[in-house]
Scaffold this active site. Structure first.
Site, PDB file in Angstrom:
ATOM      1  N   LYS A  72     -33.919  -3.297  -6.603  1.00 53.20           N
ATOM      2  CA  LYS A  72     -34.457  -1.768  -6.768  1.00 53.20           C
ATOM      3  C   LYS A  72     -35.135  -1.251  -5.774  1.00 53.20           C
ATOM      4  O   LYS A  72     -34.868  -0.322  -5.456  1.00 53.20           O
ATOM      5  CB  LYS A  72     -35.241  -2.039  -8.044  1.00 53.20           C
ATOM      6  CG  LYS A  72     -34.955  -1.839  -9.432  1.00 53.20           C
ATOM      7  CD  LYS A  72     -35.936  -1.772 -10.290  1.00 53.20           C
ATOM      8  CE  LYS A  72     -35.594  -2.229 -11.661  1.00 53.20           C
ATOM      9  NZ  LYS A  72     -36.632  -2.074 -12.636  1.00 53.20           N
ATOM     10  N   GLU A 119     -31.607 -12.395 -18.635  1.00 50.68           N
ATOM     11  CA  GLU A 119     -32.683 -11.819 -18.217  1.00 50.68           C
ATOM     12  C   GLU A 119     -34.151 -12.564 -18.167  1.00 50.68           C
ATOM     13  O   GLU A 119     -35.354 -12.377 -17.742  1.00 50.68           O
ATOM     14  CB  GLU A 119     -32.742 -10.426 -18.274  1.00 50.68           C
ATOM     15  CG  GLU A 119     -33.623  -9.510 -17.397  1.00 50.68           C
ATOM     16  CD  GLU A 119     -33.566  -7.837 -17.316  1.00 50.68           C
ATOM     17  OE1 GLU A 119     -32.798  -7.474 -18.680  1.00 50.68           O
ATOM     18  OE2 GLU A 119     -33.661  -7.300 -16.369  1.00 50.68           O
ATOM     19  N   HIS A 147      -7.179 -17.335 -26.967  1.00 49.07           N
ATOM     20  CA  HIS A 147      -6.043 -17.078 -26.251  1.00 49.07           C
ATOM     21  C   HIS A 147      -6.627 -16.571 -24.752  1.00 49.07           C
ATOM     22  O   HIS A 147      -5.665 -16.097 -24.057  1.00 49.07           O
ATOM     23  CB  HIS A 147      -5.073 -15.919 -26.766  1.00 49.07           C
ATOM     24  CG  HIS A 147      -4.563 -16.340 -28.313  1.00 49.07           C
ATOM     25  ND1 HIS A 147      -3.480 -17.139 -28.465  1.00 49.07           N
ATOM     26  CD2 HIS A 147      -5.294 -16.320 -29.418  1.00 49.07           C
ATOM     27  CE1 HIS A 147      -3.463 -17.482 -29.790  1.00 49.07           C
ATOM     28  NE2 HIS A 147      -4.472 -16.809 -30.215  1.00 49.07           N
TER      29      HIS A 147
HETATM   30  O1  PA5 Z   1     -34.904  -5.500 -20.861  1.00 47.42           O
HETATM   31  C1  PA5 Z   1     -35.411  -5.394 -19.980  1.00 47.42           C
HETATM   32  O2  PA5 Z   1     -36.509  -5.183 -19.791  1.00 47.42           O
HETATM   33  C2  PA5 Z   1     -34.449  -4.474 -19.111  1.00 47.42           C
HETATM   34  O3  PA5 Z   1     -33.195  -4.813 -19.039  1.00 47.42           O
HETATM   35  C3  PA5 Z   1     -34.610  -2.928 -19.232  1.00 47.42           C
HETATM   36  O4  PA5 Z   1     -34.282  -2.562 -20.369  1.00 47.42           O
HETATM   37  C4  PA5 Z   1     -33.862  -2.001 -18.221  1.00 47.42           C
HETATM   38  O5  PA5 Z   1     -34.122  -2.351 -16.957  1.00 47.42           O
HETATM   39  C5  PA5 Z   1     -34.145  -0.594 -18.323  1.00 47.42           C
HETATM   40  O6  PA5 Z   1     -35.347  -0.471 -18.388  1.00 47.42           O
HETATM   41  P1  PA5 Z   1     -36.146   1.024 -18.838  1.00 47.42           P
HETATM   42  O7  PA5 Z   1     -36.074   0.992 -20.410  1.00 47.42           O
HETATM   43  O8  PA5 Z   1     -37.655   0.755 -18.447  1.00 47.42           O
HETATM   44  O9  PA5 Z   1     -35.428   2.090 -18.556  1.00 47.42           O
END
Ligand code: PA5
Length: 464
Positions: free
Chosen positions: A432, A292, A318
């Site tokens: 989203k 990410e 494996h």
């Molecule tokens: O790393 C990140 O920013 C995302 O993976 C968030 O953790 C995830 O989208 C969850 O977001 P939030 O903590 O705002 O609910």
């Protein structure tokens, strides 16, 4: 001993043509100095708050005080969260509690609660989990930095409703704690209005960099993990990375090697392969952090991003190692090992089991798994496959702190090397917005229309 990174098997000296040449590594020192300065500048500007977390005693106290206050009240801690809000707690439970923690009796857990993390919205899982829990003995930790993530909010509404039916509306707040931004999002005002305790995720710490905030520290403290030990390890590692010197900065060396492997050798699949069951879920945490943060469009419109992959030794010898050995040279493998293990697992002499098994007699499982790690690394190197090894003393809180801080800093450096912002995630926004539009959320009418205007599926391209 501190965490060590051995990268001989990444280098041309060992691998020949397939490895990183000394000149390439030396040449990257200047790029790393710039990356290190870029991270330092953003930190000095008040961003990248994750770097300061090992020193934030007040923030740690939010978790430890809360855990002390509620000690003995709950049999289960149920975390609702997703992505960076869930993967850290899961990794910590696996790494720092005895195996099968949730299957142990209360006595075997020393009276500490189980830890259940719901990180999806599959209705079957949610229903099955709620059917198992005694909500009158459960603490629900709702974790969302933004305080608005659709999956977590939907989980919250369902679990809150179930809690209300079990303990009554008046007592719901005794079973809830929020972990969220100190000001923004939907959870904070709810907490204030309804008297629900709420712990902070500092505004300058993003989800996947939040494991050393209450996101990781509260669940960890509730189940008896040595949270101070983790912060000690994180601090020690961070301090080793203060200088832009690849000879002393393990996070820098890790980032530079992965970046060079990708840029110079098209090795853009980057595997993390612990040979320690305790670190099994650290892999999933790392995969999210790396993916990410680094899979991005650069300002010039080009796409970059290595593809992280999790594996576990010896299990995946494996499963995936055939691919690593003989498949395309598009991968780096990072092994994670330990210097000592809490159990040795002596292998008994095979009485009457014939000569075939005799070679195992006198050895131990600790020896077997360590030998297999070294053998796999050597075999990969013999086939010209880049690999490196991170070694920590043992699977304890200090080492987990070291490893997690190492990967977080490496991610920040890698973002600079790739020329992307490692701390945002614009790519997840469009999906989203479409989902909100389809759910009828106000303000997302245009997204709904945009989704509806996408090309419809074509019957020619379907089977069944
Ligand atoms: O790393 C990140 O920013 C995302 O993976 C968030 O953790 C995830 O989208 C969850 O977001 P939030 O903590 O705002 O609910």
């Amino acid at each position: 001993m501190p965490l060590r990174l051995d990268f001989s098997n990444m280098m041309a000296d060992t691998l020949g043509q397939a490895g990183i040449r000394t000149a390439q590594f030396e040449g990257a020192r200047a790029a790393f100095a710039t990356a290190h300065a870029g991270v330092a500048a953003r930190h000095a500007a008040g961003q990248l708050g994750f770097i300061d977390l090992p020193d934030d005693a007040a923030l740690l106290a939010q978790s430890t005080d809360f855990a002390a206050r509620v000690a003995g009240r709950y049999d289960d801690v149920l975390v609702l969260g997703i992505g960076g809000s869930a993967l850290g707690p899961i990794a910590l439970r696996t790494a720092l509690r005895p195996g099968a923690w949730n299957m142990r009796s209360a006595a075997q857990r020393g009276g500490l609660p189980r830890l259940v993390v719901l990180d999806n919205v599959d209705p079957v899982t949610i229903a099955e989990t709620l059917a198992l829990l005694d909500l009158s003995r459960t603490l629900v930790v709702v974790t969302s930095k933004s305080g608005g993530t659709v999956e977590t909010m939907a989980q919250y509404l369902i679990v809150r409703d179930a809690l209300t039916r079990t303990v009554g509306a008046e007592r719901v707040r005794d079973h809830l704690v929020f972990i969220t931004d100190p000001k923004s999002g939907a959870l904070r005002p709810l907490a204030v209005e309804q008297g629900i305790p709420a712990l902070d995720i500092p505004p300058n710490v993003g989800g996947r960099f939040s494991v050393f905030t209450p996101v990781g520290m509260l669940p960890a403290a509730l189940i008896g993990i040595d949270v101070r030990g983790m912060l000690d390890g994180a601090r020690a590692l961070r301090d080793r990375c203060a200088a832009a010197d690849l000879a002393t900065n393990p996070a820098g060396a890790f980032a530079v090697l992965q970046w060079l492997a990708d840029r110079e050798h098209r090795a853009n699949v980057q595997v993390l392969m612990p040979y320690v069951d305790a670190f099994r879920d650290l892999g999933a945490w790392f995969v999210q952090l790396w993916a990410e943060s680094l899979g991005k469009l650069r300002p010039d419109g080009t796409s970059v991003g290595p593809t992280p992959l999790g594996a576990l030794g010896a299990t995946d010898q494996h499963s995936q190692v055939q691919l690593f050995m003989e498949g395309p040279k598009d991968k780096t493998i990072t092994f994670v090992g330990v210097r000592e293990r809490a159990s040795q697992g002596a292998i008994p002499t095979a009485a009457g089991d014939g000569p075939e098994l005799a070679y195992l007699a006198g050895h131990s499982l600790a020896e077997l798994i360590d030998v297999e790690q070294r053998a796999t690394a050597g075999a990969l190197a013999a086939r010209g496959k880049m690999n490196m090894t991170l070694t920590v003393d043992r699977a304890d809180a200090f080492a987990v702190g070291e490893l997690m801080m190492c990967f977080e800093l490496a991610t920040a450096y890698a973002g600079e090397l790739y020329g992307v912002d490692a701390f945002n995630q614009p790519g997840v926004e469009l999906g989203k917005r479409y989902a909100y539009g389809m759910l009828g959320r106000s303000g997302y009418e245009a997204a709904k229309a945009e989704f509806a205007a996408l090309p419809a599926g074509d019957a020619r391209w379907r089977v069944g």
